[in-house]
Design an enzyme around this catalytic site. Structure first.
Site, mmCIF file in Angstrom:
data_model
loop_
_atom_site.group_PDB
_atom_site.id
_atom_site.type_symbol
_atom_site.label_atom_id
_atom_site.label_comp_id
_atom_site.label_asym_id
_atom_site.label_seq_id
_atom_site.Cartn_x
_atom_site.Cartn_y
_atom_site.Cartn_z
ATOM 1 N N CYS A 163 0.836 -1.320 0.168
ATOM 2 C CA CYS A 163 -0.010 -0.039 0.012
ATOM 3 C C CYS A 163 0.889 1.239 0.069
ATOM 4 C CB CYS A 163 -0.998 0.120 1.070
ATOM 5 S SG CYS A 163 -2.072 -1.548 1.235
ATOM 6 N N HIS A 302 -2.672 8.177 5.721
ATOM 7 C CA HIS A 302 -2.853 6.947 4.931
ATOM 8 C C HIS A 302 -4.253 6.287 5.380
ATOM 9 C CE1 HIS A 302 -1.760 3.057 3.108
ATOM 10 N NE2 HIS A 302 -2.006 2.449 4.105
ATOM 11 N N GLU A 313 -1.023 5.439 13.261
ATOM 12 C CA GLU A 313 -0.664 6.541 12.443
ATOM 13 C C GLU A 313 -0.668 7.740 13.232
ATOM 14 O OE1 GLU A 313 -1.001 8.501 8.020
ATOM 15 O OE2 GLU A 313 -2.778 7.063 8.872
ATOM 16 N N LYS A 334 -9.439 8.021 1.651
ATOM 17 C CA LYS A 334 -9.992 6.785 1.479
ATOM 18 C C LYS A 334 -11.419 6.857 2.212
ATOM 19 C CE LYS A 334 -5.667 4.304 1.961
ATOM 20 N NZ LYS A 334 -4.572 5.283 2.085
ATOM 21 N N HIS A 339 -9.812 2.248 -0.293
ATOM 22 C CA HIS A 339 -8.135 1.796 -0.261
ATOM 23 C C HIS A 339 -7.585 1.208 -1.751
ATOM 24 C CE1 HIS A 339 -4.327 1.293 0.716
ATOM 25 N NE2 HIS A 339 -4.377 0.462 1.903
ATOM 26 N N PHE A 398 1.607 -3.035 3.874
ATOM 27 C CA PHE A 398 2.041 -4.633 4.707
ATOM 28 C C PHE A 398 3.582 -4.917 4.462
ATOM 29 C CE2 PHE A 398 -2.356 -6.749 4.255
ATOM 30 C CZ PHE A 398 -2.711 -5.707 5.011
#
Length: 412
Positions: A163, A302, A313, A334, A339, A398
């Site tokens: 991502c 994010h 975050e 998002k 996403h 990830f």
């Protein structure tokens, strides 16, 4: 002396608009592009919602033969790249093709091709597999197809960091220009993984929202968030060395001034709990940009709407920004488009560029009541209009990948 790098073109294919202008207009309206999945039958699936690209036809952006030789993720990328290229007003007859390159990545490539061709193996035998299976499937073909379509013969690579892919691609393209490897780079990300395998895999990982309400599915930082919404699309920008851009009279949207990336070395899916990895990426980006935390006006987070991401975050922003964390305006795109995985950072970078240009910070849609520790300014009630000088875009992937970009309102 590093060379200055500016943004001279933007292109996007998203769940709320198939051009950059359409996308930005929808962002300003607070349009949510999440709805019931139409790409396959979800009767046996816990997850019913996604953010699909609508009304996209690859043959409108290239000849029919080329369109047939690309799966959706490549088609989206070529369309976004062509839009950015045209927006920048580039003329390859006036450029050294070996000094114009591409870094466009995809986190996954095409799961759909794997599904289709494996079904052929099971039902018809291995000799019936499409000869183009591999080039249709592999993630670097987005960059390769852009290069072929536009005649770009410079550096052509494909960063894959889940991502964080789009953000790392833009950051690496920034590096390529600033250190003299290229004059112009097309950079960004692309993804199309709304298919049985993609949805089943992320569902088994308990990563996706099981909400059936499109307005309460992607709700970053909300106390009731329960996973992200899978989206698809592409974002591509044209980055250009400043003097090169000025010499040809190019429009300049903004200046890219800082890039930071780190690894958590912690867990394959969860971010570092104290946020230290992501915080360090932000610190590195600000250090390169020669700015203090208090100078950053806006962070495009994010903000995935998963429990771990949003909490950690938030901790990362507090670590990197200190007292300034309470003042900086934060949002999550998002909340509108879900996403986009490998494309997320690129599309969100475009939002940062347009926000700087127009002095507009969009609302985080759907989020009503943040969880207790998520206590920063997430732009929840309405958009904010004010003059902006610096914006930051964050991506976490990830594998523990953290990436941040700092972009500045352009000044001579």
């Amino acid at each position: 002396m590093k060379r200055r790098v500016v943004v001279t073109g933007i292109g996007a294919v998203t769940p709320i608009g198939n051009t950059a202008d359409e996308f930005w207009a929808a962002v300003k309206e607070g349009t949510v592009g999440i709805d019931k999945i139409t790409k396959f039958d979800t009767a046996d699936y816990k997850v019913k919602l996604a953010a699909e690209v609508k009304g996209f036809h690859a043959e409108e952006h290239m000849d029919a033969k080329a369109a047939r030789r690309m799966d959706a993720f490549s088609g989206y990328a070529v369309a976004a790249a062509k839009e950015a290229f045209e927006d920048a007003g580039l003329d390859m007859e006036k450029e050294d093709a070996f000094r114009v390159g591409v870094i466009v990545g995809s986190g996954i490539g095409s799961l759909q091709v794997i599904e289709r061709e494996y079904e052929k193996i099971l039902t018809k035998g291995p000799n019936r597999v499409n000869p183009l299976m591999v080039p249709l499937m592999i993630s670097n073909m987005a960059a390769g197809n852009i290069s072929i379509q536009l005649g770009l013969r410079g550096k052509c690579t494909n960063v894959v960091t889940a991502c964080a892919t789009g953000t790392n691609c833009i950051g690496d393209a920034f590096r390529a220009i600033s250190c003299g490897e290229a004059e112009v780079m097309l950079a960004g990300g692309t993804e199309s993984s709304i298919c049985p395998t993609g949805v089943a895999g992320f569902t088994s990982l308990t990563a996706l929202s099981t909400s059936t309400d499109p307005m309460r599915a992607s709700i970053p930082f909300d106390k009731d968030r329960n996973g992200f919404v899978l989206g698809e699309g592409s974002g591509v920008v044209v980055l250009e060395e400043l003097e090169h851009a000025k010499k040809r009279g190019a429009q300049i949207y903004a200046e890219l001034v800082g890039y930071g990336c780190t690894g958590d070395a912690y867990h394959i899916t969860a971010p570092m709990e104290d946020g230290s990895g992501a915080a360090k990426a932000m610190e590195y980006a600000m250090k390169e940009a020669w700015v203090e935390p208090a100078q950053i006006d806006y962070i495009n987070a994010h903000g995935t709407s998963t429990h771990h991401n949003d909490l950690y975050e938030t901790r990362a922003i507090k670590l990197a920004f200190g007292e300034a964390a309470k003042q900086v305006q934060i949002n999550s795109t998002k909340s509108m488009i879900g996403h986009l995985l490998g494309a997320a950072g690129a599309v969100e970078f475009i939002v940062c560029v347009k926000s700087l240009q127009e002095g507009f910070i969009h609302q985080t849609m759907g989020t009503k009541e943040p969880e207790e520790e998520c206590d920063l300014n997430y732009t929840l009630d309405a958009p904010v209009e004010k003059e902006l000088h610096y914006a930051m875009s964050n991506s976490l992937g990830f594998g523990g990948h953290n990436a941040s970009l700092v972009v500045k309102k352009y000044e001579e």
